[in-house]
Design an enzyme around this catalytic site. Structure first.
Site, PDB file in Angstrom:
ATOM      1  N   HIS A 165      -2.833   4.546 -12.100  1.00  0.00           N
ATOM      2  CA  HIS A 165      -3.726   5.669 -12.394  1.00  0.00           C
ATOM      3  C   HIS A 165      -2.934   6.932 -12.723  1.00  0.00           C
ATOM      4  O   HIS A 165      -2.833   7.849 -11.920  1.00  0.00           O
ATOM      5  CB  HIS A 165      -4.670   5.905 -11.212  1.00  0.00           C
ATOM      6  N   CYS A 194       0.165  -4.887  -6.843  1.00  0.00           N
ATOM      7  CA  CYS A 194       1.166  -4.475  -5.858  1.00  0.00           C
ATOM      8  C   CYS A 194       1.227  -5.504  -4.734  1.00  0.00           C
ATOM      9  O   CYS A 194       0.185  -5.916  -4.209  1.00  0.00           O
ATOM     10  CB  CYS A 194       0.802  -3.109  -5.291  1.00  0.00           C
ATOM     11  N   HIS A 221     -13.564   2.089  -6.530  1.00  0.00           N
ATOM     12  CA  HIS A 221     -12.126   2.067  -6.819  1.00  0.00           C
ATOM     13  C   HIS A 221     -11.726   0.632  -7.163  1.00  0.00           C
ATOM     14  O   HIS A 221     -12.169  -0.315  -6.508  1.00  0.00           O
ATOM     15  CB  HIS A 221     -11.333   2.558  -5.607  1.00  0.00           C
ATOM     16  N   GLU A 246      -9.099  -1.107  -6.639  1.00  0.00           N
ATOM     17  CA  GLU A 246      -8.495  -1.865  -5.538  1.00  0.00           C
ATOM     18  C   GLU A 246      -9.573  -2.412  -4.612  1.00  0.00           C
ATOM     19  O   GLU A 246      -9.492  -3.560  -4.152  1.00  0.00           O
ATOM     20  CB  GLU A 246      -7.514  -1.005  -4.744  1.00  0.00           C
ATOM     21  N   SER A 254       1.917   7.321  -8.460  1.00  0.00           N
ATOM     22  CA  SER A 254       1.842   6.856  -9.845  1.00  0.00           C
ATOM     23  C   SER A 254       2.302   7.913 -10.849  1.00  0.00           C
ATOM     24  O   SER A 254       2.117   7.752 -12.052  1.00  0.00           O
ATOM     25  CB  SER A 254       0.407   6.418 -10.172  1.00  0.00           C
TER      26      SER A 254
END
EC number: 1.17.7.4
Length: 316
Positions: free
Chosen positions: A41, A96, A124, A126, A271
């Site tokens: 992001h 990740c 989100h 994730e 990020s």
């Protein structure tokens, strides 16, 4: 005016790995390379990869047959993996490894038919990927964002003695601590991960901002507005009573941010690249900063390998 530069800041090992996967795929296989969701992001990073031939999409149906697709660092659901498999797409997974650890916890709980509570922010990517690891029809998986959400689970949790919780990796430690305390109060038998799900980089950057905010008059966080960990850094500084701003563009910095300020703290989300940090520093110097001092912080040595298919061999 003086700038104090937080340490650690910027790229974490998971972001480094994700960007390397896209760069190496472009180098080895040539454009176009499709990436499901922004690989990380950060607008600056994404635009740079687009210029090199990466095409960012939100869903797999946007990827033509017989193409390469990369899953972003945030991870994907099992349904997305299955769709890619059925379409025989070539997949490189930039999830990740610390997110993968949470995925494995959820999958393990699902196999045991345990119910799972995920602490995270709705919408989100994730969170969507983590929720998508749960498959048990006998249990259930529930999302909570704040302590006030926990009481509502009492009416829907089937077996409080068979309950497990996990967390989105990029939340603030304080944020999850309050929710976990409430979960344990309402569900005394709830189980959690053996090790906190909040990633090392999130923890380290938050600790650095805690120290920084004590010594400065204003904090500038380098990061994009859709970056969860960058947003948490801004919120943490504000919670400690220090004005804070989040930006990923030097031109967006307003001179009035620094009116009457003597010390400016600068940090960067996991990020945000150092190149962008340097551009932000240049802009603050244009607005009157005369010196930059690095603040000592925790050293990071974490490294995650890229998939072996993308490991470029050195030619002697």
């Amino acid at each position: 005016m003086k700038i104090l530069l937080a340490n650690p800041r910027g790229f974490c090992a998971g972001v480094d790995r994700a960007i390397s996967i896209v760069e190496r795929a472009l180098e080895l296989y040539q454009p176009p390379i499709y990436v499901r969701h922004e690989v990380v992001h950060n607008r600056f990073v994404v635009e740079g990869l687009k210029q090199r031939g990466a095409i960012f999409v939100e869903e797999l149906h946007e990827v033509p047959d017989d193409n390469i697709v990369i899953f972003s660092a945030h991870g994907v659901s099992q349904a997305v993996r299955q769709e890619a498999k059925e379409r025989a797409l070539t997949v490189f997974d930039a999830t990740c490894p610390l997110v993968t650890k949470v995925h494995m916890e959820v999958a393990r709980a699902s196999r045991k038919h345990m119910e799972v509570v995920l602490i995270g922010h709705a919408g989100h990517p994730e969170v969507e990927g983590t929720m998508g690891q749960y498959a048990s029809l006998q249990g259930g998986m529930y999302l909570v964002e704040k302590p006030e959400d926990v009481l509502g689970l009492k009416a829907i949790v089937k077996d409080p003695s068979n309950l497990h919780y996990v967390s989105q990796t990029t939340l603030s430690v304080d944020e999850t601590a309050d929710v976990i305390d409430e979960l344990r109060r309402v569900f005394p038998e709830i189980q959690g991960p053996r090790k906190d799900d909040i990633c090392y980089a999130t923890q380290n950057r938050q600790d650095a901002v805690r120290e920084l905010a004590k010594d400065v008059d204003v904090v500038v966080v380098v990061g994009s507005k859709n970056s969860s960990n960058s947003t948490r850094l801004k919120e943490l500084a504000e919670k400690l009573g220090t004005p804070a701003y989040l930006t990923d563009c030097p031109q967006d910095i307003e001179p009035q941010w620094f009116d009457g300020k003597v010390k400016v703290g600068v940090t960067a989300g996991a990020s945000a690249p150092e190149e962008l940090v340097n551009q932000i520093l240049t802009r603050i110097k244009e607005l009157g900063a005369q010196s930059v001092e690095e603040v000592l912080g925790r050293e990071e040595n974490m490294f995650f390998e890229v998939p072996k298919e993308l490991q470029i061999k050195q030619i002697d």
